[in-house]
Design a protein around this motif. Sequence first.
Motif, PDB file in Angstrom:
ATOM      1  N   ILE A   1       3.429  -0.337  -8.591  1.00  0.00           N
ATOM      2  CA  ILE A   1       4.885  -0.233  -8.667  1.00  0.00           C
ATOM      3  C   ILE A   1       5.328  -0.509 -10.084  1.00  0.00           C
ATOM      4  CG2 ILE A   1       7.031  -1.266  -7.880  1.00  0.00           C
ATOM      5  CD1 ILE A   1       5.689  -1.813  -5.237  1.00  0.00           C
ATOM      6  N   ASP A   2       6.138   0.378 -10.608  1.00  0.00           N
ATOM      7  CA  ASP A   2       6.707   0.211 -11.937  1.00  0.00           C
ATOM      8  C   ASP A   2       7.927  -0.699 -11.817  1.00  0.00           C
ATOM      9  OD1 ASP A   2       7.468   0.457 -14.569  1.00  0.00           O
ATOM     10  OD2 ASP A   2       8.366   2.444 -14.319  1.00  0.00           O
ATOM     11  N   PRO A   3       7.928  -1.860 -12.492  1.00  0.00           N
ATOM     12  CA  PRO A   3       9.070  -2.770 -12.343  1.00  0.00           C
ATOM     13  C   PRO A   3      10.373  -2.207 -12.919  1.00  0.00           C
ATOM     14  CG  PRO A   3       7.471  -3.644 -13.915  1.00  0.00           C
ATOM     15  CD  PRO A   3       6.882  -2.401 -13.335  1.00  0.00           C
ATOM     16  N   GLU A   4      10.296  -1.218 -13.791  1.00  0.00           N
ATOM     17  CA  GLU A   4      11.492  -0.627 -14.387  1.00  0.00           C
ATOM     18  C   GLU A   4      12.073   0.508 -13.543  1.00  0.00           C
ATOM     19  OE1 GLU A   4      12.874  -1.942 -17.107  1.00  0.00           O
ATOM     20  OE2 GLU A   4      11.262  -3.424 -17.040  1.00  0.00           O
ATOM     21  N   GLU A   5      11.370   0.885 -12.480  1.00  0.00           N
ATOM     22  CA  GLU A   5      11.820   2.004 -11.648  1.00  0.00           C
ATOM     23  C   GLU A   5      13.044   1.612 -10.829  1.00  0.00           C
ATOM     24  OE1 GLU A   5       9.746   5.115  -8.549  1.00  0.00           O
ATOM     25  OE2 GLU A   5       9.002   3.072  -8.630  1.00  0.00           O
ATOM     26  N   ASP A   6      14.013   2.500 -10.750  1.00  0.00           N
ATOM     27  CA  ASP A   6      15.209   2.262  -9.959  1.00  0.00           C
ATOM     28  C   ASP A   6      14.945   2.706  -8.527  1.00  0.00           C
ATOM     29  OD1 ASP A   6      17.716   1.767  -9.011  1.00  0.00           O
ATOM     30  OD2 ASP A   6      18.718   3.327 -10.179  1.00  0.00           O
ATOM     31  N   MET A   7      14.790   1.736  -7.636  1.00  0.00           N
ATOM     32  CA  MET A   7      14.448   2.045  -6.244  1.00  0.00           C
ATOM     33  C   MET A   7      15.646   2.558  -5.451  1.00  0.00           C
ATOM     34  SD  MET A   7      11.273   0.156  -5.207  1.00  0.00           S
ATOM     35  CE  MET A   7      10.081  -0.551  -6.305  1.00  0.00           C
ATOM     36  N   ASN A   8      16.844   2.439  -6.008  1.00  0.00           N
ATOM     37  CA  ASN A   8      18.028   2.956  -5.329  1.00  0.00           C
ATOM     38  C   ASN A   8      18.037   4.479  -5.297  1.00  0.00           C
ATOM     39  OD1 ASN A   8      19.218   0.453  -4.758  1.00  0.00           O
ATOM     40  ND2 ASN A   8      19.979   0.318  -6.853  1.00  0.00           N
ATOM     41  N   LYS A   9      17.285   5.096  -6.209  1.00  0.00           N
ATOM     42  CA  LYS A   9      17.278   6.556  -6.300  1.00  0.00           C
ATOM     43  C   LYS A   9      16.176   7.201  -5.469  1.00  0.00           C
ATOM     44  CE  LYS A   9      19.278   6.496 -10.901  1.00  0.00           C
ATOM     45  NZ  LYS A   9      19.088   6.791 -12.320  1.00  0.00           N
ATOM     46  N   LEU A  10      15.358   6.397  -4.785  1.00  0.00           N
ATOM     47  CA  LEU A  10      14.247   6.930  -3.994  1.00  0.00           C
ATOM     48  C   LEU A  10      14.716   7.357  -2.606  1.00  0.00           C
ATOM     49  CD1 LEU A  10      11.490   4.303  -4.831  1.00  0.00           C
ATOM     50  CD2 LEU A  10      11.754   6.572  -5.809  1.00  0.00           C
ATOM     51  N   ASP A  11      14.015   8.324  -2.039  1.00  0.00           N
ATOM     52  CA  ASP A  11      14.304   8.695  -0.662  1.00  0.00           C
ATOM     53  C   ASP A  11      13.657   7.670   0.276  1.00  0.00           C
ATOM     54  OD1 ASP A  11      11.710   9.453  -1.144  1.00  0.00           O
ATOM     55  OD2 ASP A  11      11.810  11.294   0.032  1.00  0.00           O
ATOM     56  N   ASP A  12      13.944   7.771   1.568  1.00  0.00           N
ATOM     57  CA  ASP A  12      13.495   6.762   2.532  1.00  0.00           C
ATOM     58  C   ASP A  12      11.976   6.661   2.622  1.00  0.00           C
ATOM     59  OD1 ASP A  12      16.093   6.145   3.086  1.00  0.00           O
ATOM     60  OD2 ASP A  12      16.208   7.376   4.908  1.00  0.00           O
ATOM     61  N   LYS A  13      11.298   7.793   2.553  1.00  0.00           N
ATOM     62  CA  LYS A  13       9.840   7.795   2.671  1.00  0.00           C
ATOM     63  C   LYS A  13       9.186   7.079   1.484  1.00  0.00           C
ATOM     64  CE  LYS A  13       5.986  10.968   3.407  1.00  0.00           C
ATOM     65  NZ  LYS A  13       5.584  12.363   3.477  1.00  0.00           N
ATOM     66  N   GLU A  14       9.645   7.391   0.280  1.00  0.00           N
ATOM     67  CA  GLU A  14       9.096   6.754  -0.922  1.00  0.00           C
ATOM     68  C   GLU A  14       9.446   5.264  -0.966  1.00  0.00           C
ATOM     69  OE1 GLU A  14       7.082   7.731  -3.540  1.00  0.00           O
ATOM     70  OE2 GLU A  14       6.680   9.401  -2.206  1.00  0.00           O
ATOM     71  N   LEU A  15      10.645   4.922  -0.523  1.00  0.00           N
ATOM     72  CA  LEU A  15      11.053   3.517  -0.500  1.00  0.00           C
ATOM     73  C   LEU A  15      10.200   2.720   0.488  1.00  0.00           C
ATOM     74  CD1 LEU A  15      13.054   1.453  -1.608  1.00  0.00           C
ATOM     75  CD2 LEU A  15      14.561   2.019   0.308  1.00  0.00           C
ATOM     76  N   ALA A  16       9.919   3.299   1.645  1.00  0.00           N
ATOM     77  CA  ALA A  16       9.065   2.629   2.628  1.00  0.00           C
ATOM     78  C   ALA A  16       7.654   2.435   2.071  1.00  0.00           C
ATOM     79  CB  ALA A  16       9.027   3.436   3.921  1.00  0.00           C
ATOM     80  N   LYS A  17       7.171   3.414   1.312  1.00  0.00           N
ATOM     81  CA  LYS A  17       5.849   3.309   0.690  1.00  0.00           C
ATOM     82  C   LYS A  17       5.818   2.168  -0.325  1.00  0.00           C
ATOM     83  CE  LYS A  17       2.574   6.082  -1.950  1.00  0.00           C
ATOM     84  NZ  LYS A  17       2.365   7.361  -2.621  1.00  0.00           N
ATOM     85  N   ARG A  18       6.861   2.084  -1.169  1.00  0.00           N
ATOM     86  CA  ARG A  18       6.931   1.007  -2.165  1.00  0.00           C
ATOM     87  C   ARG A  18       7.022  -0.360  -1.482  1.00  0.00           C
ATOM     88  NH1 ARG A  18       6.976   5.317  -4.616  1.00  0.00           N
ATOM     89  NH2 ARG A  18       7.382   5.646  -6.797  1.00  0.00           N
ATOM     90  N   LYS A  19       7.791  -0.447  -0.399  1.00  0.00           N
ATOM     91  CA  LYS A  19       7.913  -1.713   0.332  1.00  0.00           C
ATOM     92  C   LYS A  19       6.579  -2.119   0.945  1.00  0.00           C
ATOM     93  CE  LYS A  19      12.798  -1.733   1.505  1.00  0.00           C
ATOM     94  NZ  LYS A  19      13.780  -1.746   2.588  1.00  0.00           N
ATOM     95  N   ARG A  20       5.827  -1.152   1.457  1.00  0.00           N
ATOM     96  CA  ARG A  20       4.511  -1.450   2.026  1.00  0.00           C
ATOM     97  C   ARG A  20       3.587  -1.998   0.944  1.00  0.00           C
ATOM     98  NH1 ARG A  20      -0.023   0.991   1.521  1.00  0.00           N
ATOM     99  NH2 ARG A  20       0.891   2.909   0.743  1.00  0.00           N
ATOM    100  N   ILE A  21       3.631  -1.393  -0.244  1.00  0.00           N
ATOM    101  CA  ILE A  21       2.790  -1.853  -1.356  1.00  0.00           C
ATOM    102  C   ILE A  21       3.189  -3.272  -1.755  1.00  0.00           C
ATOM    103  CG2 ILE A  21       2.247  -1.459  -3.787  1.00  0.00           C
ATOM    104  CD1 ILE A  21       2.583   1.566  -3.195  1.00  0.00           C
ATOM    105  N   MET A  22       4.495  -3.537  -1.823  1.00  0.00           N
ATOM    106  CA  MET A  22       4.951  -4.877  -2.188  1.00  0.00           C
ATOM    107  C   MET A  22       4.553  -5.906  -1.129  1.00  0.00           C
ATOM    108  SD  MET A  22       8.639  -4.405  -4.068  1.00  0.00           S
ATOM    109  CE  MET A  22       9.412  -3.296  -2.915  1.00  0.00           C
ATOM    110  N   ASP A  23       4.641  -5.538   0.152  1.00  0.00           N
ATOM    111  CA  ASP A  23       4.233  -6.458   1.223  1.00  0.00           C
ATOM    112  C   ASP A  23       2.749  -6.777   1.143  1.00  0.00           C
ATOM    113  OD1 ASP A  23       6.777  -6.668   2.230  1.00  0.00           O
ATOM    114  OD2 ASP A  23       6.485  -5.151   3.789  1.00  0.00           O
TER     115      ASP A  23
END
Length: 163
Positions: free
Chosen positions: A99-121
């Motif tokens: 995960i890039d800490p500079e990436e704006d997660m507000n601009k991601l679609d639901d599928k990509e956001l769920a993927k990033r959340k899974r990686i963070m978990d």
Amino acid sequence: MTYVAKKCGICFQPPSIILIYKEDNKDKTRQRIMPARNFSKFSDCSMAAEQLKNNPRHKAYLEGVSLRQLKKLYGLLKGHLGGESLAESLEKFQQEETIDPEEDMNKLDDKELAKRKRIMDELFEKNRKKKDDPDFTYDIQVEFPQDEQLESCGWDVESGEEI
């Protein structure tokens, strides 16, 4: 009969998943080759991994192998079939799993956001200190240095007006 998976890998020619395992009650190491039939560079890796894991012929052997690892192996196989080298495929997978800490997660679609959340978990669970860990300490108190004078902000100053 239960099997303990030791190693899992891929073979590019012919395209297949290889599992090194041991039977629970025996000391003999065995190898199982599971061909990746009808898999091409256009196939869906997660679907292929789920089908292999749920296949009645291989289900008992693949209990100890995570679905994520099978997806990764199919991703490497897909990259090879698409003409990428192994290093390029591994780098691509590593890029997807960080995960890039500079990436704006507000601009991601639901599928990509769920993927990033899974990686963070997963990262949180990996780094988490549990009570059973040897370096776990309960109630850590830290004193922060007060070298500089604290600046007051306008919003935290009480005003004479009562609401």
